[in-house]
Design an enzyme around this catalytic site. Sequence first.
Site, mmCIF file in Angstrom:
data_model
loop_
_atom_site.group_PDB
_atom_site.id
_atom_site.type_symbol
_atom_site.label_atom_id
_atom_site.label_comp_id
_atom_site.label_asym_id
_atom_site.label_seq_id
_atom_site.Cartn_x
_atom_site.Cartn_y
_atom_site.Cartn_z
ATOM 1 N N ARG A 39 42.806 -30.623 6.270
ATOM 2 C CA ARG A 39 42.672 -32.063 6.560
ATOM 3 C C ARG A 39 44.003 -32.783 6.388
ATOM 4 O O ARG A 39 44.213 -33.830 6.974
ATOM 5 C CB ARG A 39 41.629 -32.689 5.613
ATOM 6 C CG ARG A 39 40.198 -32.251 5.889
ATOM 7 C CD ARG A 39 39.296 -32.585 4.733
ATOM 8 N NE ARG A 39 39.762 -31.921 3.510
ATOM 9 C CZ ARG A 39 39.219 -32.048 2.320
ATOM 10 N NH1 ARG A 39 38.167 -32.848 2.164
ATOM 11 N NH2 ARG A 39 39.701 -31.398 1.272
ATOM 12 N N ARG A 40 44.911 -32.238 5.566
ATOM 13 C CA ARG A 40 46.168 -32.942 5.288
ATOM 14 C C ARG A 40 47.231 -32.573 6.329
ATOM 15 O O ARG A 40 47.962 -31.595 6.193
ATOM 16 C CB ARG A 40 46.632 -32.626 3.860
ATOM 17 C CG ARG A 40 45.749 -33.337 2.824
ATOM 18 C CD ARG A 40 46.015 -32.874 1.428
ATOM 19 N NE ARG A 40 45.484 -31.553 1.147
ATOM 20 C CZ ARG A 40 45.517 -30.963 -0.049
ATOM 21 N NH1 ARG A 40 46.064 -31.592 -1.069
ATOM 22 N NH2 ARG A 40 45.014 -29.760 -0.226
ATOM 23 N N TYR A 58 28.230 -24.393 -7.231
ATOM 24 C CA TYR A 58 29.415 -23.678 -6.715
ATOM 25 C C TYR A 58 29.084 -22.186 -6.612
ATOM 26 O O TYR A 58 29.373 -21.546 -5.593
ATOM 27 C CB TYR A 58 30.637 -23.912 -7.614
ATOM 28 C CG TYR A 58 31.854 -23.143 -7.124
ATOM 29 C CD1 TYR A 58 32.457 -23.460 -5.909
ATOM 30 C CD2 TYR A 58 32.372 -22.068 -7.853
ATOM 31 C CE1 TYR A 58 33.552 -22.731 -5.433
ATOM 32 C CE2 TYR A 58 33.464 -21.344 -7.388
ATOM 33 C CZ TYR A 58 34.053 -21.673 -6.188
ATOM 34 O OH TYR A 58 35.126 -20.950 -5.713
ATOM 35 N N PRO A 78 38.064 -13.410 -5.677
ATOM 36 C CA PRO A 78 38.977 -13.531 -6.823
ATOM 37 C C PRO A 78 38.319 -14.147 -8.057
ATOM 38 O O PRO A 78 37.366 -14.931 -7.955
ATOM 39 C CB PRO A 78 40.076 -14.482 -6.308
ATOM 40 C CG PRO A 78 39.847 -14.623 -4.823
ATOM 41 C CD PRO A 78 38.397 -14.390 -4.624
ATOM 42 N N GLY A 79 38.900 -13.785 -9.208
ATOM 43 C CA GLY A 79 38.625 -14.520 -10.442
ATOM 44 C C GLY A 79 39.564 -15.712 -10.512
ATOM 45 O O GLY A 79 39.830 -16.366 -9.501
ATOM 46 N N LYS A 131 29.034 -19.684 -3.282
ATOM 47 C CA LYS A 131 29.802 -18.443 -3.131
ATOM 48 C C LYS A 131 28.867 -17.225 -3.027
ATOM 49 O O LYS A 131 29.218 -16.243 -2.387
ATOM 50 C CB LYS A 131 30.808 -18.302 -4.275
ATOM 51 C CG LYS A 131 31.971 -19.305 -4.152
ATOM 52 C CD LYS A 131 32.782 -19.067 -2.870
ATOM 53 C CE LYS A 131 33.969 -19.976 -2.715
ATOM 54 N NZ LYS A 131 34.748 -19.722 -1.497
ATOM 55 N N THR A 181 46.663 -25.648 3.656
ATOM 56 C CA THR A 181 47.564 -26.667 3.108
ATOM 57 C C THR A 181 47.932 -26.430 1.654
ATOM 58 O O THR A 181 48.835 -27.095 1.137
ATOM 59 C CB THR A 181 46.937 -28.073 3.230
ATOM 60 O OG1 THR A 181 45.658 -28.045 2.585
ATOM 61 C CG2 THR A 181 46.779 -28.504 4.679
ATOM 62 N N VAL A 231 42.446 -18.004 -10.212
ATOM 63 C CA VAL A 231 43.705 -18.104 -9.466
ATOM 64 C C VAL A 231 44.263 -19.513 -9.691
ATOM 65 O O VAL A 231 43.554 -20.510 -9.467
ATOM 66 C CB VAL A 231 43.495 -17.890 -7.946
ATOM 67 C CG1 VAL A 231 44.847 -17.752 -7.250
ATOM 68 C CG2 VAL A 231 42.612 -16.697 -7.653
HETATM 69 P P1 NDP Z 1 43.113 -25.168 -3.187
HETATM 70 O O1 NDP Z 1 42.441 -26.408 -3.668
HETATM 71 O O2 NDP Z 1 44.528 -24.959 -3.553
HETATM 72 O O3 NDP Z 1 42.983 -25.044 -1.600
HETATM 73 C C1 NDP Z 1 41.794 -25.381 -0.940
HETATM 74 C C2 NDP Z 1 42.069 -25.462 0.551
HETATM 75 O O4 NDP Z 1 40.826 -25.727 1.236
HETATM 76 C C3 NDP Z 1 43.038 -26.578 0.914
HETATM 77 O O5 NDP Z 1 43.945 -26.110 1.870
HETATM 78 C C4 NDP Z 1 42.136 -27.646 1.509
HETATM 79 O O6 NDP Z 1 42.825 -28.343 2.545
HETATM 80 C C5 NDP Z 1 41.009 -26.804 2.138
HETATM 81 N N1 NDP Z 1 39.795 -27.594 2.256
HETATM 82 C C6 NDP Z 1 39.025 -28.075 1.254
HETATM 83 N N2 NDP Z 1 38.024 -28.822 1.747
HETATM 84 C C7 NDP Z 1 38.177 -28.817 3.103
HETATM 85 C C8 NDP Z 1 37.466 -29.421 4.163
HETATM 86 N N3 NDP Z 1 36.393 -30.202 3.947
HETATM 87 N N4 NDP Z 1 37.890 -29.211 5.437
HETATM 88 C C9 NDP Z 1 38.984 -28.438 5.671
HETATM 89 N N5 NDP Z 1 39.696 -27.835 4.707
HETATM 90 C C10 NDP Z 1 39.303 -28.037 3.437
HETATM 91 O O7 NDP Z 1 42.218 -23.964 -3.745
HETATM 92 P P2 NDP Z 1 42.327 -22.361 -3.580
HETATM 93 O O8 NDP Z 1 43.469 -21.970 -2.763
HETATM 94 O O9 NDP Z 1 42.170 -21.796 -4.919
HETATM 95 O O10 NDP Z 1 40.953 -22.098 -2.793
HETATM 96 C C11 NDP Z 1 40.873 -21.377 -1.591
HETATM 97 C C12 NDP Z 1 39.576 -20.588 -1.584
HETATM 98 O O11 NDP Z 1 39.596 -19.661 -2.653
HETATM 99 C C13 NDP Z 1 38.327 -21.442 -1.779
HETATM 100 O O12 NDP Z 1 37.324 -20.966 -0.899
HETATM 101 C C14 NDP Z 1 37.933 -21.171 -3.219
HETATM 102 O O13 NDP Z 1 36.573 -21.353 -3.439
HETATM 103 C C15 NDP Z 1 38.361 -19.725 -3.343
HETATM 104 N N6 NDP Z 1 38.575 -19.228 -4.688
HETATM 105 C C16 NDP Z 1 39.464 -19.830 -5.536
HETATM 106 C C17 NDP Z 1 39.654 -19.323 -6.805
HETATM 107 C C18 NDP Z 1 40.558 -19.970 -7.803
HETATM 108 O O14 NDP Z 1 40.414 -19.687 -9.003
HETATM 109 N N7 NDP Z 1 41.497 -20.808 -7.390
HETATM 110 C C19 NDP Z 1 38.947 -18.118 -7.245
HETATM 111 C C20 NDP Z 1 38.018 -17.585 -6.294
HETATM 112 C C21 NDP Z 1 37.870 -18.114 -5.062
HETATM 113 P P3 NDP Z 1 42.765 -29.931 2.771
HETATM 114 O O15 NDP Z 1 42.500 -30.568 1.438
HETATM 115 O O16 NDP Z 1 44.108 -30.261 3.359
HETATM 116 O O17 NDP Z 1 41.660 -30.130 3.746
HETATM 117 C C1 8X3 Z 2 36.854 -19.820 -8.514
HETATM 118 C C2 8X3 Z 2 36.799 -18.996 -9.739
HETATM 119 O O1 8X3 Z 2 35.644 -18.781 -12.008
HETATM 120 O O2 8X3 Z 2 36.337 -20.988 -11.312
HETATM 121 O O3 8X3 Z 2 35.959 -19.379 -7.558
HETATM 122 O O4 8X3 Z 2 34.452 -19.946 -10.286
HETATM 123 S S1 8X3 Z 2 35.741 -19.714 -10.874
#
Ligand code: NDP
Ligand code: 8X3
Length: 248
Positions: A35-36, A149, A179-180, A153, A12, A182
């Site tokens: 979920r959305r 967190y 990723p770092g 991970k 989402t 994002v």
């Molecule tokens: P966003 O918050 O943009 O996206 C998170 C996604 O996870 C949403 O689509 C959300 O959907 C879904 N989600 C969260 N909780 C639940 C749940 N309980 N059940 C089902 N779906 C869930 O963050 P990112 O795109 O950045 O994150 C995606 C992944 O990347 C994560 O695993 C994050 O830890 C990882 N990551 C992110 C980084 C960053 O800096 N952004 C760096 C490294 C890793 P909905 O709310 O609709 O359920």
């Molecule tokens: C997301 C990147 O640096 O916020 O996993 O943990 S950080």
Amino acid sequence: MTFKTAFITGATSGIGKATAEILADQGYKLILCGRRADRLERLKEELPTEVHTLTFDVRNQAEVDEAVATLPDHLEIDVLINNAGNAHGMAPLQSGDVADWDAMIDINVKGLLYVTRAVLPGMIDRNNGYIINIGSIAGKEVYPSGNVYCASKHAVDAINQGLRIDLNGTGIKVSAINPGLVETEFSMVRFKGDEDRSRKVYAGMDALQARDIAEIIAFMLSRPAHVNLADILVLPQAQASSTIVSRK
Ligand code: NDP
Ligand code: 8X3
């Protein structure tokens, strides 16, 4: 190796949504989860491919199993992108919020396990598949107030390695992309809607964008059958480690 149907959790927003967009352009059929429901429905309307949406919370194993069981027979999952996840809060352990800890462990670790457990039998029957786990630099390093967190991970990192061992000898690939920084909704979730605090995470530097990660995922999927990009760390040029980031 040609894959046809990808199951993306957390589609989402952010990385999951960008991955759905790229894979749709490449002709994949998609099963998009989150979920959305409204956002999932919008993607179904917008993306130029067959999209099946599943609305569930990865924390709820019964919901996960039921959702996977409802999939039509023609959608045989050959790619699973375990992406759903977030950070919740950022505080020293001694003042941490237990509800935040539960959310991160239940979503990032147990949710990933539930989805994987539900999807794997079909891949194993067909002896074909690719599981890409979205880890983090936080699964390779620990940073101040990142405690739980980072633990979640690091668990993804261990599960990624363990699954690759357990599936060795099958035709299934297992990889992680870590990723770092994002720029997604990630920090808004972590800081519970605090826009100022979220903006500061990416201020004065060119953070990675969700599309950057999605492009790498698409590249991983495009490699020949004998090539597995098993574990990728990807950082913005301005980031040297979790704590060392140069800002203008
Ligand atoms: P966003 O918050 O943009 O996206 C998170 C996604 O996870 C949403 O689509 C959300 O959907 C879904 N989600 C969260 N909780 C639940 C749940 N309980 N059940 C089902 N779906 C869930 O963050 P990112 O795109 O950045 O994150 C995606 C992944 O990347 C994560 O695993 C994050 O830890 C990882 N990551 C992110 C980084 C960053 O800096 N952004 C760096 C490294 C890793 P909905 O709310 O609709 O359920
Ligand atoms: C997301 C990147 O640096 O916020 O996993 O943990 S950080």
